[in-house]
Design a protein around this motif. Sequence first.
Motif, mmCIF file in Angstrom:
data_model
loop_
_atom_site.group_PDB
_atom_site.id
_atom_site.type_symbol
_atom_site.label_atom_id
_atom_site.label_comp_id
_atom_site.label_asym_id
_atom_site.label_seq_id
_atom_site.Cartn_x
_atom_site.Cartn_y
_atom_site.Cartn_z
ATOM 1 N N TYR A 195 0.941 8.896 5.378
ATOM 2 C CA TYR A 195 1.250 10.282 5.741
ATOM 3 C C TYR A 195 1.935 10.371 7.100
ATOM 4 O O TYR A 195 1.990 9.412 7.870
ATOM 5 C CB TYR A 195 -0.030 11.119 5.759
ATOM 6 N N LEU A 243 -2.797 8.133 1.230
ATOM 7 C CA LEU A 243 -3.047 7.074 2.212
ATOM 8 C C LEU A 243 -1.881 6.791 3.160
ATOM 9 O O LEU A 243 -2.048 6.048 4.120
ATOM 10 C CB LEU A 243 -3.419 5.781 1.489
ATOM 11 N N ASP A 301 -8.826 4.462 5.691
ATOM 12 C CA ASP A 301 -7.803 3.426 5.557
ATOM 13 C C ASP A 301 -6.390 4.013 5.450
ATOM 14 O O ASP A 301 -5.430 3.297 5.155
ATOM 15 C CB ASP A 301 -8.082 2.558 4.324
ATOM 16 N N ALA A 302 -6.253 5.320 5.700
ATOM 17 C CA ALA A 302 -4.930 5.950 5.649
ATOM 18 C C ALA A 302 -4.095 5.543 6.852
ATOM 19 O O ALA A 302 -4.618 5.235 7.922
ATOM 20 C CB ALA A 302 -5.073 7.470 5.601
ATOM 21 N N GLY A 350 0.792 -1.228 0.000
ATOM 22 C CA GLY A 350 0.000 0.000 0.000
ATOM 23 C C GLY A 350 0.820 1.273 0.000
ATOM 24 O O GLY A 350 0.321 2.346 0.363
ATOM 25 N N PRO A 402 -8.484 9.776 4.979
ATOM 26 C CA PRO A 402 -9.288 8.608 4.605
ATOM 27 C C PRO A 402 -9.241 7.555 5.710
ATOM 28 O O PRO A 402 -8.227 7.407 6.403
ATOM 29 C CB PRO A 402 -8.592 8.108 3.327
ATOM 30 N N MET A 453 1.864 6.672 -2.658
ATOM 31 C CA MET A 453 0.479 6.740 -2.192
ATOM 32 C C MET A 453 0.329 7.907 -1.213
ATOM 33 O O MET A 453 0.211 7.724 0.007
ATOM 34 C CB MET A 453 0.098 5.416 -1.531
#
Length: 402
Positions: free
Chosen positions: A85, A83, A142-143, A55, A140, A80
């Motif tokens: 960070y 997602l 799922d982040a 991911g 988000p 990404m």
Amino acid sequence: MRAGPSQEEIRRHNLGALLRYVHINGATTRAELTGELGLNRSTIGALTADLATAGLVTEETPRASGAARAGRPSLVVRPMSALVYTYAVSVDVDRIRAARVGLGGEILDRREAARDGDTSVSETVAAVAAFVGQMHPDAPPDAVNMGTGVAVTGTARTDGGLVQLGGDIERFAEPLAEALSAVLGGDPRISVGKVADLSALAEHSRGVAAGCGDVVYLYGDVGVGAGIISGGHRVTSHGGYGGEVGHMVVRPGGHPCGCGSRGCWVTEIGEHALLSAAGRDGASGRDALLAVIDAAGRGDGKAQAAVRQVGDWLGFGVANLANILNPRMVVFGGTMRDLYLATAASLRSRVNAMVLPACRENLRLRTPKLGDDAALIGAAELAFERLLADPLADPVDGQGGD
């Protein structure tokens, strides 16, 4: 004899190198990665597949442009950013800033509030916690949060997050990292550094000094500090206290300094030095400094004399640093940027007169490409370091700030 690295160690090293390249350079084709990293196509394909599964990157077919190309196009690898960070914080003399920064260096969200120079660590931590609480719901679901990096004006120990905010020599160091971890759910991944040091890291990674291995980043506010890059690596020295160039004595027996010495560089080029020379002792802050520079540009004789005087001492110190460190670039940030732009001609004259020819011939004087965001970007780079060193390390909790 020590055994060589295992295949797994080599693989993890290559994963880190690939992710770091995409993090710094943005969208990159597999073909470019093959050339830049010196690995074959099948290895690059396997590495990008692993990072995509984790991911951390995406792979997509490039958009067609111009005439259709023959053969199968090379896939484009992108970080990404949305997602993956970190939180980045900059504690400046007059404000506190916080941002959510995505992999790849993109600032996704930000907050800012005024700060009094006497604001304590506990008050600073409360403000940062409030900012994180505001930004976290917008990420988000799922982040994944990779940690928090903090840049502070003042001094900061690299081994424990102890800080003296604002550079107050007489103030006891306080455990910023520990206090911030406590309000962020016990998250241990809090990295702390100085504004000048982390701004140097940011400008070297993705700013005006990208590709330059030897850099001095001068940062000014009430005090003066430096971030130093040598041979492509940050120089923080023992405990992280390196770079206190403002306390380089340039005028023995000169003005008294808050550190207890006399004639420190900061007493000749700092905010108070310019305002005092211009007859504006009661004023303070960057706006007051800019007002003097503006008055000098409009022909105010006293302001012009003050700017010339400070500019000459600025050049004096830069020349000393150039002879000692032999950087390829000096970057002027914070109030040093304003002073440099106002005194570039006289500063360069002093450098030409004092710097050894071998140190002078390739020396470039520049202003930051990232502007005031350099400290935030640098703080994020610090927080991303664990991920970039080992992208497939144990997964982290994505709920920072809850």
